[in-house]
Design an enzyme around this catalytic site. Structure first.
Site, PDB file in Angstrom:
ATOM      1  N   HIS A  17       0.845  -1.211   0.000  1.00 22.93           N
ATOM      2  CA  HIS A  17       0.000   0.000   0.000  1.00 22.93           C
ATOM      3  C   HIS A  17       0.874   1.253   0.000  1.00 22.93           C
ATOM      4  O   HIS A  17       0.632   2.201  -0.736  1.00 22.93           O
ATOM      5  CB  HIS A  17      -0.884   0.051   1.260  1.00 22.93           C
ATOM      6  CG  HIS A  17      -1.930  -1.007   1.347  1.00 22.93           C
ATOM      7  ND1 HIS A  17      -2.083  -1.822   2.451  1.00 22.93           N
ATOM      8  CD2 HIS A  17      -2.900  -1.387   0.476  1.00 22.93           C
ATOM      9  CE1 HIS A  17      -3.095  -2.651   2.249  1.00 22.93           C
ATOM     10  NE2 HIS A  17      -3.608  -2.408   1.062  1.00 22.93           N
ATOM     11  N   LYS A  41     -15.901  -6.838   5.935  1.00 19.87           N
ATOM     12  CA  LYS A  41     -14.842  -7.844   5.904  1.00 19.87           C
ATOM     13  C   LYS A  41     -14.361  -8.246   7.288  1.00 19.87           C
ATOM     14  O   LYS A  41     -13.368  -8.947   7.425  1.00 19.87           O
ATOM     15  CB  LYS A  41     -13.665  -7.315   5.083  1.00 19.87           C
ATOM     16  CG  LYS A  41     -13.979  -7.171   3.615  1.00 19.87           C
ATOM     17  CD  LYS A  41     -12.777  -6.753   2.823  1.00 19.87           C
ATOM     18  CE  LYS A  41     -13.091  -6.684   1.343  1.00 19.87           C
ATOM     19  NZ  LYS A  41     -11.972  -6.138   0.565  1.00 19.87           N
ATOM     20  N   ARG A  90      -1.464  -5.634  -8.709  1.00 22.63           N
ATOM     21  CA  ARG A  90      -0.345  -6.516  -8.377  1.00 22.63           C
ATOM     22  C   ARG A  90      -0.154  -7.544  -9.473  1.00 22.63           C
ATOM     23  O   ARG A  90       0.887  -7.645 -10.086  1.00 22.63           O
ATOM     24  CB  ARG A  90      -0.609  -7.217  -7.038  1.00 22.63           C
ATOM     25  CG  ARG A  90      -0.576  -6.281  -5.864  1.00 22.63           C
ATOM     26  CD  ARG A  90      -1.177  -6.905  -4.642  1.00 22.63           C
ATOM     27  NE  ARG A  90      -2.591  -7.221  -4.859  1.00 22.63           N
ATOM     28  CZ  ARG A  90      -3.435  -7.551  -3.905  1.00 22.63           C
ATOM     29  NH1 ARG A  90      -3.022  -7.660  -2.660  1.00 22.63           N
ATOM     30  NH2 ARG A  90      -4.697  -7.803  -4.182  1.00 22.63           N
ATOM     31  N   SER A 128      -2.957  -7.694   2.619  1.00 25.40           N
ATOM     32  CA  SER A 128      -3.186  -7.626   4.067  1.00 25.40           C
ATOM     33  C   SER A 128      -3.619  -8.991   4.600  1.00 25.40           C
ATOM     34  O   SER A 128      -3.192  -9.414   5.676  1.00 25.40           O
ATOM     35  CB  SER A 128      -4.273  -6.599   4.390  1.00 25.40           C
ATOM     36  OG  SER A 128      -3.875  -5.315   3.991  1.00 25.40           O
TER      37      SER A 128
HETATM   38  O1  PNS Z   1      -8.790  -2.832   0.410  1.00 27.72           O
HETATM   39  P1  PNS Z   1     -10.044  -3.375  -0.222  1.00 27.72           P
HETATM   40  O2  PNS Z   1     -10.972  -3.913   0.841  1.00 27.72           O
HETATM   41  O3  PNS Z   1      -9.769  -4.366  -1.301  1.00 27.72           O
HETATM   42  O4  PNS Z   1     -10.777  -2.112  -0.905  1.00 27.72           O
HETATM   43  C1  PNS Z   1     -11.997  -2.275  -1.599  1.00 27.72           C
HETATM   44  C2  PNS Z   1     -12.712  -0.924  -1.770  1.00 27.72           C
HETATM   45  C3  PNS Z   1     -12.892  -0.247  -0.433  1.00 27.72           C
HETATM   46  C4  PNS Z   1     -11.880  -0.038  -2.675  1.00 27.72           C
HETATM   47  C5  PNS Z   1     -14.086  -1.204  -2.442  1.00 27.72           C
HETATM   48  O5  PNS Z   1     -14.723  -2.245  -1.773  1.00 27.72           O
HETATM   49  C6  PNS Z   1     -14.997   0.012  -2.443  1.00 27.72           C
HETATM   50  O6  PNS Z   1     -14.814   0.921  -3.225  1.00 27.72           O
HETATM   51  N1  PNS Z   1     -16.006  -0.001  -1.524  1.00 27.72           N
HETATM   52  C7  PNS Z   1     -16.936   1.102  -1.371  1.00 27.72           C
HETATM   53  C8  PNS Z   1     -18.343   0.688  -1.795  1.00 27.72           C
HETATM   54  C9  PNS Z   1     -18.508   0.876  -3.268  1.00 27.72           C
HETATM   55  O7  PNS Z   1     -18.419   1.964  -3.809  1.00 27.72           O
HETATM   56  N2  PNS Z   1     -18.780  -0.257  -3.951  1.00 27.72           N
HETATM   57  C10 PNS Z   1     -18.905  -0.290  -5.377  1.00 27.72           C
HETATM   58  C11 PNS Z   1     -17.549  -0.414  -6.018  1.00 27.72           C
HETATM   59  S1  PNS Z   1     -17.742  -0.785  -7.681  1.00 27.72           S
END
Ligand code: PNS
Length: 161
Positions: A17, A41, A90, A128
């Site tokens: 990150h 999560k 990645r 993570s």
């Molecule tokens: O670190 P992560 O958990 O992989 O991040 C995922 C994240 C937070 C980027 C994604 O789940 C997100 O954008 N969540 C917010 C809800 C949202 O907008 N969902 C639609 C995305 S298409």
């Protein structure tokens, strides 16, 4: 002024990150690290702990700000005049889900652009979840997370056990 958001759960922040945050900070005037505050999560670190760790490990980068969002990312982007969503890639396996999310975000808000940055090769297998799993089973993770995070991991797992 170009403002980017780098969204995620950051449970916890890893060197992968940090690599993306540092790369973004060179490209954009301001980078907001957006910590998701309603993650389903089941994070091991509380929202405040994740924000605190991110704040400390990015303190050396002047144009980075740690913030949080709930609900849809595009709503956060629109209401904070953010220009671009930054995501790290990645491996090929990231591409499919990131492609879906970028297109869904564009469908939800046509003005929103997503940019992808390639992670350093040395972090290309890092996540993570893997860091937590390796640590939980007694493996060495000092190469994968900042020292501060390593110490917080030790404290956290002492609490849990
Ligand atoms: O670190 P992560 O958990 O992989 O991040 C995922 C994240 C937070 C980027 C994604 O789940 C997100 O954008 N969540 C917010 C809800 C949202 O907008 N969902 C639609 C995305 S298409």
């Amino acid at each position: 002024m170009t403002v980017a958001v780098y969204p995620g759960s950051f449970d916890p922040v890893t060197n992968g990150h940090l690599d993306i945050i540092e790369r973004s900070a060179k490209l954009f005037d301001k980078v907001i690290v957006g910590v998701l505050n309603n993650s389903s999560k089941n994070p091991i670190f509380s929202f405040d702990e994740r924000v605190e760790m991110l704040t400390e490990v990015t303190a050396h980068i002047g144009n980075v700000e740690i913030s949080s969002f709930e609900g849809l990312l595009v709503d956060y982007v629109e209401s904070n005049n953010i220009d671009v969503i930054v995501k790290g890639l990645r491996a090929i396996s990231d591409f499919e889900i990131e492609f879906q999310m970028a297109l869904m975000n564009r469908k939800l808000s046509s003005e929103v652009e997503t940019m992808f940055l390639m992670t350093s090769q040395e972090y290309s297998y890092l996540s993570s979840s893997l860091v937590k799993e390796v640590f939980r089973h007694g493996g060495e993770i000092c190469e994968f997370v900042p020292n501060l995070v390593l110490n917080r991991m030790k404290e956290k797992y002492m609490e849990v056990l």
